[in-house]
Write a protein that holds these residues in place. Structure first.
Motif, mmCIF file in Angstrom:
data_model
loop_
_atom_site.group_PDB
_atom_site.id
_atom_site.type_symbol
_atom_site.label_atom_id
_atom_site.label_comp_id
_atom_site.label_asym_id
_atom_site.label_seq_id
_atom_site.Cartn_x
_atom_site.Cartn_y
_atom_site.Cartn_z
ATOM 1 N N GLU A 1 -27.987 23.799 -133.916
ATOM 2 C CA GLU A 1 -28.282 22.411 -133.566
ATOM 3 C C GLU A 1 -28.868 21.623 -134.739
ATOM 4 O O GLU A 1 -29.622 22.158 -135.543
ATOM 5 N N ALA B 1 -22.112 30.874 -131.145
ATOM 6 C CA ALA B 1 -23.488 30.762 -131.635
ATOM 7 C C ALA B 1 -23.761 29.297 -131.944
ATOM 8 O O ALA B 1 -23.119 28.704 -132.812
ATOM 9 N N LEU B 2 -24.696 28.693 -131.221
ATOM 10 C CA LEU B 2 -25.000 27.275 -131.380
ATOM 11 C C LEU B 2 -25.975 27.049 -132.524
ATOM 12 O O LEU B 2 -27.017 27.695 -132.605
ATOM 13 N N THR C 1 -28.407 18.088 -131.419
ATOM 14 C CA THR C 1 -29.334 18.628 -130.432
ATOM 15 C C THR C 1 -29.436 17.740 -129.192
ATOM 16 O O THR C 1 -29.291 16.519 -129.267
ATOM 17 N N ALA D 1 -23.509 26.230 -126.110
ATOM 18 C CA ALA D 1 -24.440 27.285 -125.704
ATOM 19 C C ALA D 1 -23.874 28.111 -124.551
ATOM 20 O O ALA D 1 -24.110 29.323 -124.464
ATOM 21 N N ASP D 2 -23.111 27.456 -123.681
ATOM 22 C CA ASP D 2 -22.536 28.150 -122.521
ATOM 23 C C ASP D 2 -21.203 28.829 -122.824
ATOM 24 O O ASP D 2 -20.705 29.600 -122.010
ATOM 25 N N SER D 3 -20.640 28.530 -123.994
ATOM 26 C CA SER D 3 -19.287 29.000 -124.293
ATOM 27 C C SER D 3 -19.227 30.407 -124.862
ATOM 28 O O SER D 3 -18.166 31.025 -124.892
ATOM 29 N N ALA E 1 -23.834 20.201 -127.237
ATOM 30 C CA ALA E 1 -24.679 21.357 -127.558
ATOM 31 C C ALA E 1 -24.790 22.274 -126.350
ATOM 32 O O ALA E 1 -24.733 23.506 -126.472
ATOM 33 N N GLY E 2 -24.941 21.695 -125.174
ATOM 34 C CA GLY E 2 -25.011 22.490 -123.959
ATOM 35 C C GLY E 2 -23.734 23.262 -123.695
ATOM 36 O O GLY E 2 -23.769 24.429 -123.278
#
Length: 244
Positions: free
Chosen positions: A151, A148-149, A134, A143-145, A139-140
């Motif tokens: 953390e 499904a993130l 996290t 999330a942008d890719s 993690a960022g």
């Protein structure tokens, strides 16, 4: 006249004592202690790793008295800002988002690749569930890719999520993942392409500590200039590591 001379002497002694005290001020170095080879706790329970050696050398060159403090990653910036320690030296990448909250020295580690690890080469890292620690740049990125993130508080928990099937892949610093993959006996493999994120790793400080930042910057630069920083990078990250 004697009173004036005595008063001047007392003032001089007081000023000298204050100056000596300022040089003896302890700078607290905050780290996670759970991200080898950057930082970890050894068998004696002491902070160890690449950043322990870098931090100790920086303090020696800057003539600072330093002590190490460990803190969970997810609250490492808030606890710096609130004064629980004076710096962060914990594998923290320099990013524009973080730079809005805290200040950074120049980097002491060049931008290094992040990588995906999975239990199967068939994983779609852009569409499946991907674990990451996290509040990290990894993690960022997940999330942008479009993936499904998922953390986790620690990097070990993120890796464990792949082993137990909670996530299809984990995304983290490649330097952290290499020994884990090598020790897995083929259970874990690298998948997809490496990704370069951030502007290298620097020491984080409060915005108000500009003088300390300049002092640490000078020490880091001296280590770059004489090659000692590159020696530590190669020692802890191997002969293929990015150096200055």
């Amino acid at each position: 006249m004697k009173t004036l001379i005595l008063s001047s002497a007392v003032l001089a002694l007081t000023a000298g004592a204050a100056l000596a005290e300022s040089h003896m001020q302890t700078v607290r170095l905050g780290t996670e202690g759970a991200y080898p080879p950057y930082n970890f706790l050894n068998d004696a329970g002491e902070v160890d790793g690449f950043e322990r050696e870098v931090g100790d050398e920086v303090c020696a060159r800057a003539e600072l008295t330093c002590e190490w403090v460990t803190n969970d990653w997810d609250s490492i910036i808030p606890n710096l800002v609130s004064g629980n320690y004076d710096t962060i030296i914990a594998g923290m990448s320099i990013t524009d988002e973080r730079d809005e909250v805290i200040d950074f020295t120049q980097n002491y580690l060049p931008p290094a690749p992040s990588a995906y690890v999975a239990a199967s080469e068939e994983v779609d890292v852009m569409g499946d569930v991907v674990a990451a620690q996290t509040t990290t740049i990894q993690a960022g990125h997940v999330a942008d890719s479009g993936a499904a993130l998922l953390e986790f508080a620690t990097p070990e928990e993120a890796v464990a999520a792949v082993r137990n099937g909670e996530a299809e892949a984990v995304f983290a610093d490649k330097d952290f993942l290499v020994p884990i993959v090598e020790a897995s006996g083929g259970e874990l493999v690298f998948v997809g392409e490496d990704v370069s994120l951030g502007n290298g790793i620097g020491i984080g400080l409060r915005e108000s500590d500009g003088e300390l930042r300049e002092t640490l910057d000078a020490a880091i630069q001296s280590m770059k200039d004489d090659g000692s920083l590159n020696e530590l990078i190669l020692k802890w990250f191997g002969e293929d590591a990015q150096t200055f």
